[in-house]
Design a protein around this motif. Structure first.
Motif, short mmCIF file in Angstrom:
data_model
loop_
_atom_site.label_atom_id
_atom_site.label_comp_id
_atom_site.label_asym_id
_atom_site.label_seq_id
_atom_site.Cartn_x
_atom_site.Cartn_y
_atom_site.Cartn_z
N LEU A 143 -27.90 5.57 -23.17
CA LEU A 143 -28.46 5.31 -21.84
C LEU A 143 -29.39 6.43 -21.42
CD1 LEU A 143 -25.30 3.81 -20.10
CD2 LEU A 143 -27.38 2.60 -20.77
N ARG A 148 -31.95 5.37 -18.65
CA ARG A 148 -31.22 4.52 -17.71
C ARG A 148 -30.07 5.28 -17.07
NH1 ARG A 148 -32.81 -0.70 -19.69
NH2 ARG A 148 -35.00 -0.29 -20.20
N GLN A 161 -33.98 -4.26 -14.47
CA GLN A 161 -33.75 -3.42 -15.65
C GLN A 161 -32.29 -3.56 -16.10
OE1 GLN A 161 -34.19 1.00 -15.16
NE2 GLN A 161 -35.97 0.68 -16.48
N LEU A 163 -28.77 -2.78 -18.06
CA LEU A 163 -27.96 -1.62 -18.47
C LEU A 163 -26.97 -1.96 -19.57
CD1 LEU A 163 -26.76 0.14 -15.19
CD2 LEU A 163 -28.24 1.10 -16.94
N TYR A 230 -37.13 7.04 -24.16
CA TYR A 230 -37.97 6.97 -22.96
C TYR A 230 -38.83 8.23 -22.86
CZ TYR A 230 -39.50 6.62 -18.17
OH TYR A 230 -40.28 6.55 -17.04
N PRO A 305 -36.98 -0.06 -10.96
CA PRO A 305 -36.33 0.52 -12.15
C PRO A 305 -35.88 1.93 -11.85
CG PRO A 305 -38.71 0.48 -12.45
CD PRO A 305 -38.43 -0.22 -11.14
N ASN A 306 -35.32 2.60 -12.86
CA ASN A 306 -34.68 3.89 -12.66
C ASN A 306 -35.66 5.04 -12.41
OD1 ASN A 306 -32.54 5.82 -12.64
ND2 ASN A 306 -32.87 6.24 -14.80
#
Length: 321
Positions: A143, A148, A161, A163, A230, A305-306
């Motif tokens: 994650l 995330r 989004q 998870l 990411y 999103p995050n």
């Protein structure tokens, strides 16, 4: 007698890894389980391997070997339609379960049932350890690796989004029944089966997080879904440097999430609380709103999103519909 803990595994040409995965299930500290495997007409010896293992372990059952599904998603949809356990786990063919995975999940689900009741649909999920084909650790937290936050489990956040990774999730009987009630006539609207399960749980019940990695998520050349690191810098550069194709990809993805939300809304409209239905309605109607209404909707419902840079992309994409 129906199983208390039922594990569903979809296989296809997984001869390189499936034995190790099944062995990791057999090595669980909680040993009272049933494993149902559905093979998608493998051509590499996978069926021979799982048949050999099943002969030696009565807890393992091959429920189909002559249906061609054509995708892991379709295979899991079939497996789920046959599920009868009180608690259902999903398993990929090429991962490795940590020895205490079943016990950790069952403890967390039972804790949630004490809080919410056994009739509340519950979906539990955990983090994963990302490993390569030789089982070397790439990232201790999947994650974190993909950027995330496991605590962003609101319906508004999950619409944007996902998870939940299927192989690191489990559900109670009420959640299985909710999935059985899902109309899958429009399978193309499903981006990922585990994402839809998460949206159903957020709409009808609860998602609960198991606070550690429970699976070694193996990355190799034939992953159907892989782990991609990411990068805020790359995302920021994508915002600064215009690219027509990238813009279209963002628009297409937003439209896909909206179509998926419409599928979920149709499935839960007679059961879900009004607050969840209002959230689903707001997200589903974004394309028909004016540009100013879209901005208001994103901020009112928190359809973000995050990461901050991803939020900027989300806003620009919504304005471009």
């Amino acid at each position: 007698m129906k199983p208390v803990v039922e594990i569903l595994m979809a296989t296809y040409n997984g001869a390189d890894y499936v034995r190790q995965q099944i062995n990791s299930i057999q090595s669980q500290t909680l040993s009272d389980w049933k494993l149902n495997i559905c093979d998608d007409r493998s051509t590499d010896g996978t069926l021979d391997i799982i048949t050999s293992i099943a002969r030696e372990d009565p807890r393992i059952n091959i429920i189909s070997q002559d249906i061609k599904f054509g995708s892991a998603q379709a295979n899991f949809t079939y497996l789920m339609s046959q599920a009868s356990g009180d608690y259902v786990f999903l398993a990929d063919q090429d991962d490795i379960w940590h020895p205490n995975k079943l016990k950790l999940f069952m403890n967390r689900i039972h804790e949630a049932e004490r809080s919410y009741g056994i009739d509340a649909p519950l979906l539990a999920f955990s983090d994963l350890t990302v490993v390569d084909a030789q089982d070397h650790v790439i990232a201790p937290s999947f994650l974190t690796y993909i950027g995330r936050n496991p605590h962003r489990i609101g319906l508004n956040e999950l619409l944007v989004q996902n998870l939940v990774t299927g192989c690191a999730s489990a559900m109670n009987r009420a959640m299985v029944q909710a999935i059985h009630g899902l109309n899958l006539s429009d399978v193309k609207a499903i981006m990922m089966h585990d994402w839809v399960y998460a949206l159903l749980a957020a709409s009808l019940g609860h998602l609960v997080y198991v606070g550690e990695a429970t699976v070694d998520y193996r990355q190799h050349d034939t992953n159907v879904m892989g782990a991609h690191p990411y990068s805020s810098c790359k995302t920021l550069l994508d915002l600064i440097i215009p690219n027509a194709q990238r813009k279209q990809n963002h628009i297409m993805r937003l439209r896909q999430t909206i179509e998926q939300a419409r599928l979920v809304r149709a499935a839960v409209q007679s059961q879900t609380p009004s607050t969840a239905l209002n959230t689903l309605d707001a997200y589903c109607t974004i394309p028909s709103q004016s540009r100013m209404q879209r901005v208001r909707t994103l901020f009112t419902y928190g359809f973000w999103p995050n990461k901050i840079v991803d939020c900027i992309t989300q806003l620009r994409t919504a304005l471009s519909l």
